[in-house]
Design a protein around this motif. Structure first.
Motif, PDB file in Angstrom:
ATOM      1  N   THR A  93     -87.959   5.521 -71.468  1.00  9.73           N
ATOM      2  CA  THR A  93     -88.802   4.224 -71.383  1.00  9.73           C
ATOM      3  C   THR A  93     -88.468   2.849 -70.938  1.00  9.73           C
ATOM      4  O   THR A  93     -88.952   2.201 -70.169  1.00  9.73           O
ATOM      5  N   HIS A  94     -87.262   2.723 -71.714  1.00 13.85           N
ATOM      6  CA  HIS A  94     -86.445   1.411 -71.206  1.00 13.85           C
ATOM      7  C   HIS A  94     -85.144   1.567 -71.805  1.00 13.85           C
ATOM      8  O   HIS A  94     -84.606   2.349 -72.545  1.00 13.85           O
ATOM      9  N   TRP A  95     -84.197   0.371 -71.484  1.00  9.48           N
ATOM     10  CA  TRP A  95     -82.809   0.394 -71.534  1.00  9.48           C
ATOM     11  C   TRP A  95     -82.577  -0.164 -73.095  1.00  9.48           C
ATOM     12  O   TRP A  95     -81.181  -0.247 -73.338  1.00  9.48           O
ATOM     13  N   LEU A  97     -81.123  -0.344 -76.633  1.00  9.05           N
ATOM     14  CA  LEU A  97     -80.235   0.644 -77.386  1.00  9.05           C
ATOM     15  C   LEU A  97     -80.614   1.478 -78.164  1.00  9.05           C
ATOM     16  O   LEU A  97     -80.088   2.691 -78.548  1.00  9.05           O
ATOM     17  N   ASP A  98     -81.870   1.227 -78.933  1.00  6.61           N
ATOM     18  CA  ASP A  98     -82.625   2.135 -79.751  1.00  6.61           C
ATOM     19  C   ASP A  98     -83.375   3.284 -79.149  1.00  6.61           C
ATOM     20  O   ASP A  98     -84.063   3.873 -80.018  1.00  6.61           O
ATOM     21  N   HIS A  99     -83.424   3.266 -77.765  1.00 10.10           N
ATOM     22  CA  HIS A  99     -83.955   4.091 -76.899  1.00 10.10           C
ATOM     23  C   HIS A  99     -82.884   5.058 -76.172  1.00 10.10           C
ATOM     24  O   HIS A  99     -83.334   6.292 -75.769  1.00 10.10           O
ATOM     25  N   VAL A 100     -81.841   4.663 -76.004  1.00 11.01           N
ATOM     26  CA  VAL A 100     -81.078   5.236 -74.848  1.00 11.01           C
ATOM     27  C   VAL A 100     -79.571   5.687 -75.327  1.00 11.01           C
ATOM     28  O   VAL A 100     -78.901   6.485 -74.805  1.00 11.01           O
ATOM     29  N   GLY A 212     -93.359   4.009 -74.994  1.00  9.64           N
ATOM     30  CA  GLY A 212     -92.357   3.183 -75.607  1.00  9.64           C
ATOM     31  C   GLY A 212     -92.655   2.038 -76.111  1.00  9.64           C
ATOM     32  O   GLY A 212     -93.573   1.815 -76.868  1.00  9.64           O
ATOM     33  N   ASP A 213     -91.806   0.831 -75.841  1.00 12.88           N
ATOM     34  CA  ASP A 213     -92.142  -0.433 -76.563  1.00 12.88           C
ATOM     35  C   ASP A 213     -93.239  -1.244 -76.194  1.00 12.88           C
ATOM     36  O   ASP A 213     -93.442  -2.445 -76.795  1.00 12.88           O
ATOM     37  N   LEU A 214     -93.945  -0.519 -75.563  1.00 15.32           N
ATOM     38  CA  LEU A 214     -95.270  -1.278 -74.990  1.00 15.32           C
ATOM     39  C   LEU A 214     -96.164  -1.511 -76.360  1.00 15.32           C
ATOM     40  O   LEU A 214     -97.138  -2.566 -76.364  1.00 15.32           O
ATOM     41  N   GLY A 248     -93.381   3.222 -79.265  1.00 13.11           N
ATOM     42  CA  GLY A 248     -91.981   3.138 -79.235  1.00 13.11           C
ATOM     43  C   GLY A 248     -91.374   3.322 -80.610  1.00 13.11           C
ATOM     44  O   GLY A 248     -90.505   3.730 -81.115  1.00 13.11           O
ATOM     45  N   HIS A 249     -92.539   2.758 -81.616  1.00 10.35           N
ATOM     46  CA  HIS A 249     -91.843   2.426 -82.972  1.00 10.35           C
ATOM     47  C   HIS A 249     -93.280   2.550 -83.815  1.00 10.35           C
ATOM     48  O   HIS A 249     -94.082   1.719 -83.555  1.00 10.35           O
ATOM     49  N   GLY A 250     -93.356   3.185 -84.882  1.00 11.69           N
ATOM     50  CA  GLY A 250     -94.673   3.405 -85.626  1.00 11.69           C
ATOM     51  C   GLY A 250     -95.209   4.778 -85.433  1.00 11.69           C
ATOM     52  O   GLY A 250     -94.884   5.517 -84.527  1.00 11.69           O
TER      53      GLY A 250
HETATM   54 ZN   LIG Z   1     -87.541  -0.075 -79.414  1.00 13.78          ZN
END
Ligand SMILES: [Zn+2]
Length: 322
Positions: A93-95, A97-100, A212-214, A248-250
Motif C-alpha cells: 500500500t505504501h513504502w 517500513l512496517d509494511h514492506v 493501508g495507512d489511510l 493499515g493498523h487496527g
Molecule cells: Zn503503518
C-alpha cells in the motif's frame, strides 16, 4: 525535547503505555477467501502494519508484509496453514517500513512472487529514509536509543541499506484494474496522502476497501503525510461503495465505524491547522477515536500531541507539493 524524541514518539517507542490492541488471533478470517494477519504495536517496539491474504483461483495475493521477522513468520505460517495455494503477488500500500520490510523474506521463500506498488519508494530512498537512517546512526552512536528499541533501529537500518529490494517489480502509479492470482482487484491511487503516492485496493466482489495507512489506530501516522491529500483520499474511499474497511493498523471496520474515524481525523486536522490550543486537538482525537484506543490513552495522547504539533508547524507542507 531531545533530538531523538520526536522520532521515538512517531514510532510509539516512548512512554510507558500498556500493550495496544493486542489481538489474540494470529489470523482473522474475513470470509471464505480473505484473511487478516493483524499487525501488532507493543509498548517499546516499532509497529507492524496489518497484512492481508486474498485467495484466488491461481494462488494467493499478500497485501503488505510487516516489519518484524515474527510478523513475516505469521504470514508464512498462515499461508502453509490455510493450504489454499502459494503467494504469487504482494501488493504494497505504501513504502513505510512496517509494511514492506517482509517483501524480501517472502520473495526468498516464493521466488515467483511479483511485488506491485507505487514508485514513491524511489523518492523516499533518497529523502525521508536516507535522512532517517543518518539520524538513527547518529543516535545509536550517541547512545540515545533506548535498549528496547536498538534491535528495531538496527533492523530498519539494514532494510534501508538494501533499499533497492523494496522497489516494486510492477510499478502502479495510476489506477489499475487487475486480476491477481485470478482474482479481480481494483488498485486505486492516492496522491500526496500518507506518502507521495499510496495504493489502496477496492475488492468489489467483497465490497471491501483495503486502505493501508489511510486509516490507522491509535493515531493517524502523519510523519510523511499531506493532510489535505489524505482527506481527499478518504473521500474517495467513502465514495467507493465499500461496506467494510481494512485499515493499515487496527481492527476491521464496518463502514459506519470508518465514517466515525474519518470524522475524528477531519476534526483533528482542522483543529491542528487552526490557532486554538493544541491540547484541544488531542483531546478531540482521544474522544472521537476512543473505541479504538481503549486503555492506551497515555501513548495515544503523546502521539496525538506530537502529530498535532507537526501539522501546526507547517513542516508537512513539503509533502503536498506536486
Ligand atoms: Zn503503518
Amino acid at each position: 525535547m531531545r533530538s531523538w524524541l520526536p522520532a521515538l514518539l512517531a514510532l510509539g517507542l516512548a512512554g510507558h503505555p500498556p500493550a495496544v490492541f493486542a489481538q489474540e488471533k494470529a489470523v482473522v478470517s474475513m470470509d471464505g477467501d480473505s484473511w487478516l494477519v493483524p499487525g501488532r504495536f507493543p509498548a517499546g517496539q516499532s509497529p507492524d502494519g496489518n497484512s492481508i491474504i486474498l485467495k484466488g483461483p491461481e494462488g494467493l495475493v499478500l497485501v503488505d508484509t510487516g516489519r518484524h521477522v515474527g510478523h513475516v513468520g505469521l504470514i508464512s505460517g498462515a499461508v502453509f496453514g490455510l493450504g489454499a495455494g502459494w503467494p504469487v503477488a504482494i501488493v504494497n500500500t505504501h513504502w513505510h517500513l512496517d509494511h514492506v520490510s517482509g517483501n524480501s523474506m517472502l520473495k526468498h521463500s516464493w521466488p515467483q512472487i511479483k511485488v506491485y506498488g507505487t514508485s514513491a519508494i524511489d523518492g523516499a530512498l533518497t529523502g525521508f529514509l536516507a535522512n532517517s537512517a543518518a539520524n538513527s546512526r547518529k543516535a545509536l552512536e550517541a547512545g540515545e536509543i533506548p535498549e528496547t528499541a536498538v534491535a528495531d533501529v538496527k533492523r530498519d537500518l539494514a532494510t534501508i541499506a538494501r533499499g533497492k529490494d523494496l522497489r516494486p517489480d510492477v510499478v502502479v502509479d495510476e489506477p489499475l484494474d487487475v486480476r491477481l492470482a485470478g482474482r479481480p482487484l481494483s488498485l486505486r491511487i492516492a496522491r500526496h496522502a500518507v506518502t507521495e503516492r499510496d495504493l489502496w485496493i477496492y475488492d468489489s466482489a467483497a465490497k471491501r476497501a483495503i486502505v493501508g495507512d489511510l486509516v490507522t489506530v491509535p493515531v493517524p501516522f502523519l510523519d510523511t503525510a499531506c493532510p489535505e491529500g489524505w482527506l481527499k483520499a478518504l473521500d474517495d474511499v467513502a465514495a467507493s461503495g465499500a461496506e467494510q474497511i481494512v485499515p493499515g493498523h487496527g481492527p476491521i471496520m464496518a463502514i459506519a465505524d470508518f465514517d466515525r474515524w474519518r470524522a475524528a481525523f477531519g476534526d483533528f486536522i482542522a483543529c491542528a491547522s487552526g490557532t486554538g490550543a493544541l491540547e484541544t486537538c488531542s483531546a478531540g482525537w482521544l474522544a472521537g477515536a476512543a473505541r479504538w484506543i481503549g486503555a492506551d490513552t497515555e501513548r495515544a495522547k503523546a502521539m496525538a500531541d506530537y502529530y498535532g504539533e507537526l501539522v501546526r508547524s507547517k513542516k508537512l507542507d513539503g509533502y503536498c507539493k506536486v
